[in-house]
Every structure is written in structure tokens, then in C-alpha cells.
Design an enzyme around this catalytic site. Structure first.
Site, PDB file in Angstrom:
ATOM      1  N   LYS A   1       0.966  -1.260   0.075  1.00 22.19           N
ATOM      2  CA  LYS A   1      -0.008   0.016  -0.171  1.00 22.19           C
ATOM      3  C   LYS A   1       0.812   1.101   0.024  1.00 22.19           C
ATOM      4  O   LYS A   1       0.632   2.119  -0.791  1.00 22.19           O
ATOM      5  CB  LYS A   1      -0.938  -0.064   1.332  1.00 22.19           C
ATOM      6  CG  LYS A   1      -2.013  -1.326   1.204  1.00 22.19           C
ATOM      7  CD  LYS A   1      -2.842  -1.055   2.438  1.00 22.19           C
ATOM      8  CE  LYS A   1      -2.105  -1.218   3.922  1.00 22.19           C
ATOM      9  NZ  LYS A   1      -1.422  -2.696   4.165  1.00 22.19           N
TER      10      LYS A   1
ATOM     11  N   ARG B   1      10.321  -1.149  11.749  1.00 22.75           N
ATOM     12  CA  ARG B   1       9.177  -0.765  12.550  1.00 22.75           C
ATOM     13  C   ARG B   1       8.990  -2.106  13.584  1.00 22.75           C
ATOM     14  O   ARG B   1       9.495  -3.173  13.618  1.00 22.75           O
ATOM     15  CB  ARG B   1       7.848  -0.793  11.594  1.00 22.75           C
ATOM     16  CG  ARG B   1       7.661   0.142  11.046  1.00 22.75           C
ATOM     17  CD  ARG B   1       6.271   0.321   9.835  1.00 22.75           C
ATOM     18  NE  ARG B   1       5.352  -0.588  10.295  1.00 22.75           N
ATOM     19  CZ  ARG B   1       4.268  -0.668   9.441  1.00 22.75           C
ATOM     20  NH1 ARG B   1       4.231   0.139   8.573  1.00 22.75           N
ATOM     21  NH2 ARG B   1       3.145  -1.265   9.842  1.00 22.75           N
TER      22      ARG B   1
END
Ligand code: AP5
Length: 216
Positions: A13, A160
Site C-alpha cells: 500500500k 518498525r
């Protein structure tokens, strides 16, 4: 033109969104990026969201509602927006319709990035990010020239906290349980376009571009 891009964690995305906003005048609104920024800055939203995000769970709809209302109140979205990773629950989709109705706006197209769960593990565990310029790398598919350093700006790459196998398992469960019904919700409106996200980045973007060319 107002677009949504939906897909499992690691479907691409963010990667596709970066290319779309490079080619089209749309404002990129990523709830994931907004929440990470809030966590980094220690805001009340960030403090609420942090635990959910680290575990791979969805942040409660009420928290998301507030950040979306605030974001859509800014003038820059009048040119058109690209929502990345939102809505992620049917409640959020219904809520977004109501918010947009009040602003005399609507969603024009939903791009669904389709990919099997097994293809996502290397994309997620291999991802590295530049916190300074936002460039996305992958140690398997798109390594930086010097390990750990951003090619574009020289920043130190980070991983992350939720990019690990345990959080990914939860993120995928959340996706199948809560986000796939969102696709069905928009399918009833006949505005969903599916893209095979297992292809190379260029091939995925070519498919997306074909869809967008038909809309503009
Ligand atoms: P969010 O930041 O939205 O994360 P996500 O949905 O898990 O998606 P990712 O950002 O991990 O993946 P992506 O699809 O953008 O892939 P990317 O392009 O980076 O959300 C994080 C968390 O925030 C959620 O878990 C939740 O807690 C919370 N949250 C956010 N929004 C929320 C909402 N609306 N409601 C409730 N909670 C919310 O690509 C991944 C990797 O693959 C990269 O390394 C990339 O280089 C590589 N790659 C991309 N495309 C390809 C390709 N075609 N071939 C090979 N490699 C590729």
C-alpha cells in the site's frame, strides 16, 4: 478524485501510494503513518495507540474517527485524497461515508491489493525505513547500497516495532476478520478494482496506473 488503497500488511500500500502521489495530485493520508508520528511525539492519540500497534492489533475505531475528522478538515484534501490503510473495519467505512457526506465528497474508487499471506513474511520482516525522508527498502528485494543507510538522504534505516513474525500473525488475523468485510462493503457499491499484488513493484504499479487512467 478520492481513492482508497486496501490490502494486507505488506501488500504494498505504501509503495504504490508513493508512486500514485508522484504522478497524480492527491493528498496521501496513511493512518499508519499518522499513528506512528503520534506515537513518536507522545501525543494522547499516540499513547492510546502504541500498545495496539506493537501487538499488531487494530487501534479502536473512536481513535481513528478523531484523526480522520481532523485530517479531512484541512483544505489540502479538496484536490482529492488517497487513503492508505483506512478504513480497516466496516464501522470505519460507514463512519467515513457519513463524514464525507457532510463534506459533500465521496469515495470514487477502491484499489484492493490482492496477495497470499505466505508471500508477505519476507516483505514485512525484510522492510527497512528511512525515518528522515520516508524511503522504504527491503533487505531481500530492494536493499540500500550501503547496509543500514538511506541511499536518498544518508539517514540511518530503522525497522518498525510491529515488523516481526508474531505481530504479523496478529495483523493478518485482524486483516481477514475486520478488513476483508470492508472490501465487500465497497463491492456492493461497485467501486472496487482488484490488483494482483504478488507481481513486481513495476507490474503492480502498471496495473494501478491502468485503473487510474480509466478514471481521470
Ligand atoms: P499500517 O502502517 O497501515 O501497516 P499495514 O497495513 O500492516 O501495512 P504495511 O505498512 O505493513 O504494509 P504496506 O501494504 O504499506 O506495504 P509496503 O508498501 O510498506 O498500520 C500499522 C498499524 O497501525 C496497524 O497494525 C494498526 O495497529 C494501526 N492502524 C493503522 N490504520 C488503522 C486503522 N484505519 N484502524 C485501526 N488501526 C489502524 O511494502 C512492504 C515491504 O514489501 C517493503 O519492504 C516494500 O519494499 C516491499 N514491497 C512492496 N511491494 C512489493 C512488490 N510488489 N514486490 C516485492 N516487494 C515489495
Amino acid at each position: 478524485m478520492n481513492l482508497l488503497i486496501i490490502g494486507a500488511p505488506g501488500a504494498g500500500k505504501g509503495t504504490v501510494s508513493d508512486r500514485i502521489i508522484n504522478d497524480y495530485e492527491l493528498v496521501h493520508v496513511s493512518t499508519g503513518d499518522m499513528l506512528r508520528e503520534a506515537v513518536k511525539n507522545g501525543t494522547p492519540v499516540g499513547l492510546q495507540a502504541q500498545g495496539y500497534m506493537n501487538r499488531g492489533e487494530l487501534v479502536p475505531d473512536e481513535v481513528i474517527h478523531d484523526i480522520i475528522v481532523e485530517r479531512l478538515s484541512r483544505d489540502d484534501v479538496d484536490a482529492g485524497f488517497l487513503f492508505d490503510g483506512y478504513p480497516r473495519t466496516k464501522n470505519q467505512a460507514v463512519d467515513l461515508d457519513e463524514i464525507l457526506k457532510q463534506l459533500d465528497k465521496k469515495v470514487d474508487c477502491v484499489i484492493d491489493l490482492d496477495i497470499d499471506d505466505e508471500d508477505l513474511i519476507k516483505r514485512i520482516t525484510g522492510r527497512r525505513l528511512c525515518p528522515d525522508c520516508g524511503e522504504i527498502y527491503n533487505i531481500y528485494y530492494k536493499p540500500s547500497k550501503t547496509e543500514g543507510i538511506c541511499d536518498k538522504c544518508g539517514g540511518t534505516l530503522i525497522q518498525r516495532k510491529d515488523d516481526n513474525p508474531d505481530s504479523l500473525k496478529v495483523r493478518l488475523e485482524e486483516y481477514h476478520k475486520n478488513t476483508q468485510p470492508v472490501i465487500e462493503y465497497y463491492e456492493k457499491m461497485d467501486i472496487v478494482r482488484h490488483v494482483d499484488a504478488s507481481m513486481s513493484k513495476d507490474e503492480v504499479y502498471d496495473s494501478v496506473k491502468n485503473i487510474l487512467e480509466g478514471l481521470y
